[in-house]
Design an enzyme around this catalytic site. Structure first.
Site, PDB file in Angstrom:
ATOM      1  N   GLN A 180       0.950  -1.088  -0.191  1.00 13.08           N
ATOM      2  CA  GLN A 180       0.027  -0.016  -0.138  1.00 13.08           C
ATOM      3  C   GLN A 180       0.990   1.255  -0.005  1.00 13.08           C
ATOM      4  OE1 GLN A 180      -0.096  -2.527   2.087  1.00 13.08           O
ATOM      5  NE2 GLN A 180      -2.289  -3.001   2.595  1.00 13.08           N
ATOM      6  N   GLN A 202      -1.973   1.054  -5.131  1.00 11.30           N
ATOM      7  CA  GLN A 202      -2.847   0.454  -3.976  1.00 11.30           C
ATOM      8  C   GLN A 202      -3.104   1.330  -3.207  1.00 11.30           C
ATOM      9  OE1 GLN A 202      -1.896  -3.442  -2.701  1.00 11.30           O
ATOM     10  NE2 GLN A 202      -3.693  -3.496  -1.026  1.00 11.30           N
ATOM     11  N   ASP A 203      -4.225   1.838  -2.790  1.00 11.35           N
ATOM     12  CA  ASP A 203      -4.694   2.959  -1.821  1.00 11.35           C
ATOM     13  C   ASP A 203      -4.040   4.492  -2.208  1.00 11.35           C
ATOM     14  OD1 ASP A 203      -5.649   0.862  -0.642  1.00 11.35           O
ATOM     15  OD2 ASP A 203      -4.133   0.775   1.222  1.00 11.35           O
ATOM     16  N   ASP A 224      -8.400  -0.544  -4.613  1.00  9.80           N
ATOM     17  CA  ASP A 224      -9.022   0.678  -3.660  1.00  9.80           C
ATOM     18  C   ASP A 224      -8.400   1.849  -3.468  1.00  9.80           C
ATOM     19  OD1 ASP A 224     -10.315  -1.860  -2.630  1.00  9.80           O
ATOM     20  OD2 ASP A 224      -8.807  -2.270  -1.258  1.00  9.80           O
ATOM     21  N   ARG A 280     -15.892  -1.788  -2.477  1.00 11.44           N
ATOM     22  CA  ARG A 280     -15.811  -2.860  -1.478  1.00 11.44           C
ATOM     23  C   ARG A 280     -16.187  -2.532  -0.046  1.00 11.44           C
ATOM     24  NH1 ARG A 280     -10.679  -6.553  -1.640  1.00 11.44           N
ATOM     25  NH2 ARG A 280      -9.605  -4.621  -1.321  1.00 11.44           N
TER      26      ARG A 280
END
Length: 362
Positions: A180, A202-203, A224, A280
């Site tokens: 992340q 990611q993130d 995400d 999500r």
């Protein structure tokens, strides 16, 4: 006698009118930032008059110039932030010349009313970039964790930014632990982002807490890439997946029905690579709504994920309203997501969703 009384009344009336005019002028001066606090964000806060820009003392002009090549008040963005006085009561604009600024930047809660403004009319924009990932070790020898990977972390109230790229350059593969890497973390009570680019894998964007407005922004990542527990409106933004195989656009962390938070995407375009979920359920009561968005054929047909917690199917609020494009086909959507009616969607369509009438003047 009557004439004198009339004259006296006229003088009193004139005095009252002059006094009221003076009070109005004082209040107006306060609203213009010269004599008081402006507790709102306006278009003026996102602009710099480049024709009148000169290298004066930054505390004289309330514009701090950042130029990595040396012509400015600071060569770094953090150096400019450090020049803003603590408990500042006036808008300070940090005007950033094009270039790659390789640094971590923190705008603390003690420095409100800060603007990041990229120089206009350039093919290149200023890019603030770093490459921390959650498994990296911090100064204490412990893993950083996702929160502290942020290239730019904003805690400042009434923060706004325009024409700047926030980047975390870590290359992450979906599902790999410890990869992340946050490009921008926002903990402001109120903040606005206009035509900024937020780039990660990611993130990418930790939209953590507070009420925020993202207008015409370009946000891209794999997994995400918009996550957090803020109450935010994303309007006319480009959401770009760069997933290799699979990923997800948004993960919201609302944990109870009483939390007034959620992500609302209105008029956004979704495109890119890979196959991605719309959202999500990171929290039990995760709330994400897409309205009037255009979705390319990259959306996983089910659309939504319960994060392997089946109970969240009963409590998560996942909705779609009048979306279009091949990815908007709801024929195979999860049964627990909703196709919103107008009455259900309307609370999420306007800036009133984020109480924007209280702190935005656009």
């Amino acid at each position: 006698m009557m004439t004198m009384q009339l004259m006296s009344s006229g003088v009193v009336f004139l005095f009252v009118m002059v006094f009221l005019t003076w009070v109005h002028a004082v209040l107006a001066e306060g609203e213009n930032g010269h004599g008081g606090i402006r507790n709102y964000i306006s278009w003026e806060d996102l602009q710099v008059d480049e024709q009148r820009l000169t290298l004066k003392r930054h505390d004289d002009v309330r514009v701090i110039i950042v130029n990595k090549y040396g012509w400015g008040h600071s060569k770094t963005v953090q150096g400019a932030v450090d020049m803003v006085p603590d408990n500042n009561k006036h808008r300070v604009k940090i005007y950033i010349y094009p270039g790659v600024y390789r640094e971590k930047v923190r705008v603390p809660v003690s420095k409100p009313y800060v603007s990041f403004i990229g120089k206009r009319n350039q093919t290149a924009t200023p890019v603030i970039t770093w490459n921390s990932k959650s498994s990296d070790k911090g100064t204490n020898g412990q893993a950083l964790g996702t929160f502290d990977t942020a290239t730019v972390g904003v805690d400042s109230d009434y923060f706004c930014a325009s024409g700047v790229t926030f980047e975390n350059s870590v290359i992450a593969t979906a599902g790999v632990k410890g990869m992340q890497g946050v490009a921008l973390r926002v903990n402001s009570a109120r903040a606005m982002f206009y035509q900024v680019k937020i780039k990660g894998a990611q993130d990418s964007l930790l939209d953590n807490t507070g009420s925020h407005y993202f207008l015409k922004c370009h946000i891209l990542g794999k997994v995400d890439f918009i996550f957090g527990n803020a109450k935010s409106l994303y309007e006319n933004c480009l959401l770009e997946s760069i997933a290799d195989n699979f990923g997800a656009i948004a993960a919201h962390h609302r944990n109870s029905a009483t939390e007034d938070t959620g992500f609302s995407f209105v008029g956004c375009s979704i495109r890119g690579s890979g196959r991605v979920y719309l959202g999500r359920a990171w929290g039990n009561y995760s709330r994400i709504i897409y309205s009037k968005c255009t979705m390319d054929d990259i959306i996983i047909p089910e659309g939504w994920s319960d994060w392997n917690h089946s109970d969240r199917k009963k409590t998560a609020v996942f909705g779609e309203y009048e979306c279009n494009g091949k990815g908007a086909d709801r024929n195979k959507r999860t049964a627990w997501s909703k196709s919103f009616s107008y009455d259900e969607a309307v609370p999420f369509l306007q800036k009133s969703f984020i109480d924007g009438d209280q702190w935005l003047r656009l």
